[in-house]
Design a protein around this motif. Structure first.
Motif, PDB file in Angstrom:
ATOM      1  N   GLU A   1      35.590  31.614  58.486  1.00  0.00           N
ATOM      2  CA  GLU A   1      35.253  30.196  58.353  1.00  0.00           C
ATOM      3  C   GLU A   1      34.981  29.842  56.892  1.00  0.00           C
ATOM      4  OE1 GLU A   1      35.144  26.502  60.006  1.00  0.00           O
ATOM      5  OE2 GLU A   1      35.565  28.391  61.057  1.00  0.00           O
ATOM      6  N   ALA A   2      34.329  30.742  56.182  1.00  0.00           N
ATOM      7  CA  ALA A   2      34.033  30.489  54.769  1.00  0.00           C
ATOM      8  C   ALA A   2      35.318  30.399  53.951  1.00  0.00           C
ATOM      9  CB  ALA A   2      33.130  31.584  54.219  1.00  0.00           C
ATOM     10  N   VAL A   3      36.239  31.332  54.165  1.00  0.00           N
ATOM     11  CA  VAL A   3      37.503  31.315  53.420  1.00  0.00           C
ATOM     12  C   VAL A   3      38.265  30.027  53.697  1.00  0.00           C
ATOM     13  CG1 VAL A   3      39.778  32.405  53.233  1.00  0.00           C
ATOM     14  CG2 VAL A   3      37.711  33.813  53.191  1.00  0.00           C
ATOM     15  N   ARG A   4      38.273  29.589  54.936  1.00  0.00           N
ATOM     16  CA  ARG A   4      38.991  28.363  55.283  1.00  0.00           C
ATOM     17  C   ARG A   4      38.405  27.132  54.587  1.00  0.00           C
ATOM     18  NH1 ARG A   4      39.987  29.314  61.827  1.00  0.00           N
ATOM     19  NH2 ARG A   4      41.697  30.828  61.594  1.00  0.00           N
ATOM     20  N   ARG A   5      37.159  27.226  54.152  1.00  0.00           N
ATOM     21  CA  ARG A   5      36.523  26.103  53.466  1.00  0.00           C
ATOM     22  C   ARG A   5      36.484  26.282  51.947  1.00  0.00           C
ATOM     23  NH1 ARG A   5      33.052  22.903  56.915  1.00  0.00           N
ATOM     24  NH2 ARG A   5      33.372  23.486  59.096  1.00  0.00           N
ATOM     25  N   MET A   6      36.397  27.523  51.477  1.00  0.00           N
ATOM     26  CA  MET A   6      36.242  27.780  50.046  1.00  0.00           C
ATOM     27  C   MET A   6      37.561  27.981  49.306  1.00  0.00           C
ATOM     28  SD  MET A   6      33.195  30.615  50.067  1.00  0.00           S
ATOM     29  CE  MET A   6      31.604  30.372  50.856  1.00  0.00           C
ATOM     30  N   SER A   7      38.508  28.620  49.950  1.00  0.00           N
ATOM     31  CA  SER A   7      39.728  29.070  49.270  1.00  0.00           C
ATOM     32  C   SER A   7      40.560  27.909  48.744  1.00  0.00           C
ATOM     33  CB  SER A   7      40.568  29.915  50.230  1.00  0.00           C
ATOM     34  OG  SER A   7      41.853  30.131  49.712  1.00  0.00           O
TER      35      SER A   7
ATOM     36  N   TYR B   1      43.314  26.521  50.900  1.00  0.00           N
ATOM     37  CA  TYR B   1      43.006  25.487  51.880  1.00  0.00           C
ATOM     38  C   TYR B   1      42.462  24.222  51.228  1.00  0.00           C
ATOM     39  CZ  TYR B   1      43.520  29.193  55.372  1.00  0.00           C
ATOM     40  OH  TYR B   1      44.017  30.204  56.157  1.00  0.00           O
ATOM     41  N   GLY B   2      42.588  24.119  49.910  1.00  0.00           N
ATOM     42  CA  GLY B   2      42.099  22.947  49.204  1.00  0.00           C
ATOM     43  C   GLY B   2      40.651  23.017  48.798  1.00  0.00           C
ATOM     44  N   GLY B   3      40.039  24.188  48.939  1.00  0.00           N
ATOM     45  CA  GLY B   3      38.637  24.362  48.563  1.00  0.00           C
ATOM     46  C   GLY B   3      38.468  24.576  47.073  1.00  0.00           C
ATOM     47  N   GLY B   4      37.228  24.558  46.641  1.00  0.00           N
ATOM     48  CA  GLY B   4      36.920  24.715  45.227  1.00  0.00           C
ATOM     49  C   GLY B   4      36.450  26.096  44.835  1.00  0.00           C
ATOM     50  N   GLY B   5      36.609  27.069  45.736  1.00  0.00           N
ATOM     51  CA  GLY B   5      36.166  28.426  45.446  1.00  0.00           C
ATOM     52  C   GLY B   5      34.776  28.695  45.978  1.00  0.00           C
ATOM     53  N   GLY B   6      34.329  29.928  45.822  1.00  0.00           N
ATOM     54  CA  GLY B   6      33.009  30.292  46.301  1.00  0.00           C
ATOM     55  C   GLY B   6      32.787  31.785  46.239  1.00  0.00           C
ATOM     56  N   ALA B   7      31.667  32.201  46.811  1.00  0.00           N
ATOM     57  CA  ALA B   7      31.299  33.613  46.796  1.00  0.00           C
ATOM     58  C   ALA B   7      30.681  34.003  48.130  1.00  0.00           C
ATOM     59  CB  ALA B   7      30.319  33.908  45.661  1.00  0.00           C
ATOM     60  N   ILE B   8      31.034  35.188  48.591  1.00  0.00           N
ATOM     61  CA  ILE B   8      30.510  35.750  49.838  1.00  0.00           C
ATOM     62  C   ILE B   8      29.849  37.080  49.509  1.00  0.00           C
ATOM     63  CG2 ILE B   8      31.117  36.694  52.103  1.00  0.00           C
ATOM     64  CD1 ILE B   8      33.604  34.842  52.041  1.00  0.00           C
TER      65      ILE B   8
ATOM     66  N   GLU C   1      42.301  33.215  44.895  1.00  0.00           N
ATOM     67  CA  GLU C   1      42.102  31.930  45.547  1.00  0.00           C
ATOM     68  C   GLU C   1      40.706  31.365  45.277  1.00  0.00           C
ATOM     69  OE1 GLU C   1      43.006  32.470  49.697  1.00  0.00           O
ATOM     70  OE2 GLU C   1      44.958  33.392  49.260  1.00  0.00           O
ATOM     71  N   GLY C   2      40.058  31.912  44.246  1.00  0.00           N
ATOM     72  CA  GLY C   2      38.764  31.385  43.843  1.00  0.00           C
ATOM     73  C   GLY C   2      37.580  31.880  44.645  1.00  0.00           C
ATOM     74  N   VAL C   3      37.780  32.901  45.477  1.00  0.00           N
ATOM     75  CA  VAL C   3      36.698  33.410  46.326  1.00  0.00           C
ATOM     76  C   VAL C   3      36.421  34.873  45.992  1.00  0.00           C
ATOM     77  CG1 VAL C   3      35.873  33.777  48.682  1.00  0.00           C
ATOM     78  CG2 VAL C   3      37.389  31.844  48.176  1.00  0.00           C
ATOM     79  N   ARG C   4      35.183  35.160  45.653  1.00  0.00           N
ATOM     80  CA  ARG C   4      34.758  36.544  45.416  1.00  0.00           C
ATOM     81  C   ARG C   4      34.016  37.052  46.651  1.00  0.00           C
ATOM     82  NH1 ARG C   4      31.049  37.421  42.275  1.00  0.00           N
ATOM     83  NH2 ARG C   4      30.204  35.315  42.021  1.00  0.00           N
ATOM     84  N   VAL C   5      34.256  38.317  47.011  1.00  0.00           N
ATOM     85  CA  VAL C   5      33.640  38.920  48.195  1.00  0.00           C
ATOM     86  C   VAL C   5      33.043  40.262  47.803  1.00  0.00           C
ATOM     87  CG1 VAL C   5      33.960  39.605  50.598  1.00  0.00           C
ATOM     88  CG2 VAL C   5      35.434  37.837  49.599  1.00  0.00           C
ATOM     89  N   ASN C   6      31.751  40.395  47.958  1.00  0.00           N
ATOM     90  CA  ASN C   6      31.052  41.631  47.618  1.00  0.00           C
ATOM     91  C   ASN C   6      30.052  41.978  48.711  1.00  0.00           C
ATOM     92  OD1 ASN C   6      31.954  42.253  44.722  1.00  0.00           O
ATOM     93  ND2 ASN C   6      31.339  40.107  44.555  1.00  0.00           N
ATOM     94  N   ALA C   7      29.420  43.123  48.568  1.00  0.00           N
ATOM     95  CA  ALA C   7      28.399  43.537  49.528  1.00  0.00           C
ATOM     96  C   ALA C   7      27.228  44.171  48.800  1.00  0.00           C
ATOM     97  CB  ALA C   7      28.980  44.528  50.540  1.00  0.00           C
ATOM     98  N   VAL C   8      26.075  44.078  49.414  1.00  0.00           N
ATOM     99  CA  VAL C   8      24.886  44.791  48.969  1.00  0.00           C
ATOM    100  C   VAL C   8      24.479  45.735  50.092  1.00  0.00           C
ATOM    101  CG1 VAL C   8      22.422  44.604  48.418  1.00  0.00           C
ATOM    102  CG2 VAL C   8      24.061  42.987  47.428  1.00  0.00           C
ATOM    103  N   ALA C   9      24.226  46.998  49.749  1.00  0.00           N
ATOM    104  CA  ALA C   9      23.842  48.013  50.732  1.00  0.00           C
ATOM    105  C   ALA C   9      22.388  48.418  50.510  1.00  0.00           C
ATOM    106  CB  ALA C   9      24.759  49.223  50.626  1.00  0.00           C
ATOM    107  N   PRO C  10      21.463  47.802  51.238  1.00  0.00           N
ATOM    108  CA  PRO C  10      20.058  48.192  51.091  1.00  0.00           C
ATOM    109  C   PRO C  10      19.803  49.583  51.666  1.00  0.00           C
ATOM    110  CG  PRO C  10      20.273  46.021  52.123  1.00  0.00           C
ATOM    111  CD  PRO C  10      21.630  46.676  52.159  1.00  0.00           C
ATOM    112  N   GLY C  11      18.817  50.240  51.091  1.00  0.00           N
ATOM    113  CA  GLY C  11      18.313  51.476  51.664  1.00  0.00           C
ATOM    114  C   GLY C  11      17.125  51.173  52.548  1.00  0.00           C
ATOM    115  N   MET C  12      16.080  51.994  52.458  1.00  0.00           N
ATOM    116  CA  MET C  12      14.863  51.775  53.234  1.00  0.00           C
ATOM    117  C   MET C  12      14.066  50.613  52.625  1.00  0.00           C
ATOM    118  SD  MET C  12      14.770  53.911  55.722  1.00  0.00           S
ATOM    119  CE  MET C  12      15.805  55.289  56.215  1.00  0.00           C
TER     120      MET C  12
END
Length: 247
Positions: free
Chosen positions: A121-127, A130-137, A177-188
């Motif tokens: 859903e985010a890509v369909r709105r950000m990319s 699809y006419g979006g202005g970009g974003g970050a996930i 397409e103007g969208v960055r996708v990353n992850a954070v992996a928490p420990g304890m």
């Protein structure tokens, strides 16, 4: 200003992300699936920081709920940021051969299908496609994806490994397409998860295995997330950032 959706934003790491994001200028949609009171309290704290906020109930594993979540967020403005934080462990700790298949299916549905649906859903709105202005996930993974969580939540660890792979693959698909996708992996991390699972002493037990000899705080995860969302990470995509004290 940017609109940020935080799934599972009513407590723990999610709540810390919501509040830090508000202090950095984001309008924040606080997603929850159960008791509305904690989410409404987080939304009120966001508004106290001078930002707009909504508390929106949605089961991230439900396609219609996810669409409704994003539609509600759009009333604040274009959605330019998403943090996929909602996740479950399934139940009290145990060995894989002790788990009921329904528990495993529900865990995978929330932790993996939920991330897929929200990312889609985010890509369909950000990319820009699809006419979006970009974003970050930013997807919230776990160091359990590496350690395996043997004797506790192997199925949960497997779900987080899937999140890592989804992050890598989607980042490549939408990088131009103007969208960055990353992850954070928490420990304890000091959250209510451990006591809710019937292990109030879990962090103390594992602290000896952490090189920094302590568990982390939700705010330390929030700082990593906000960096990945920010322009300071403009050339960073497909990364999984471990925040686990060296473990």
């Amino acid at each position: 200003m940017s609109v940020l959706i935080v799934t599972g934003g009513s407590r723990g790491i999610g709540a810390a992300i919501c509040e830090l994001a508000a202090s950095r200028g984001y309008d924040v949609v606080v997603n929850f699936s159960g008791d509305p009171a904690p989410a409404e309290e987080v939304a009120a704290r966001v508004e106290a920081l001078g930002r707009q906020s909504l508390a929106v109930r949605a089961d991230v594993s439900d396609e219609d709920d996810v669409r409704a979540l994003f539609n509600a967020a759009a009333t604040l403005g274009p959605v330019e940021a998403l943090v996929n934080n909602a996740a479950i462990t399934g139940n009290t700790p145990g060995r894989l051969d002790e788990y009921e298949v329904g528990v495993v299916r529900r865990t995978l549905d929330v932790n993996v299908t939920g991330v897929f649906l929200c990312c889609r859903e985010a890509v369909r709105r950000m990319s820009t496609r699809y006419g979006g202005g970009g974003g970050a996930i930013v997807n919230i993974s776990s160091t359990a994806a590496r350690t395996g969580s043997a004797g506790e939540w192997v199925h949960y660890a497997a779900s987080k490994a899937a999140v890592d792979t989804l992050t890598h693959g989607l980042a490549q698909e939408v990088a131009d397409e103007g969208v960055r996708v990353n992850a954070v992996a928490p420990g304890m991390i000091h959250t209510g998860l451990h006591e809710a699972a019937g292990m109030p002493d879990r962090l103390e037990k594992y602290a000896r295995q952490i090189p920094m000899r302590r568990a982390g705080q939700p705010g330390e995860i929030a700082e990593a997330v906000l960096w990945l969302l920010s322009p300071a990470a403009s050339f960073t995509t497909g990364a999984v950032l471990d925040v686990g004290g060296g473990r």
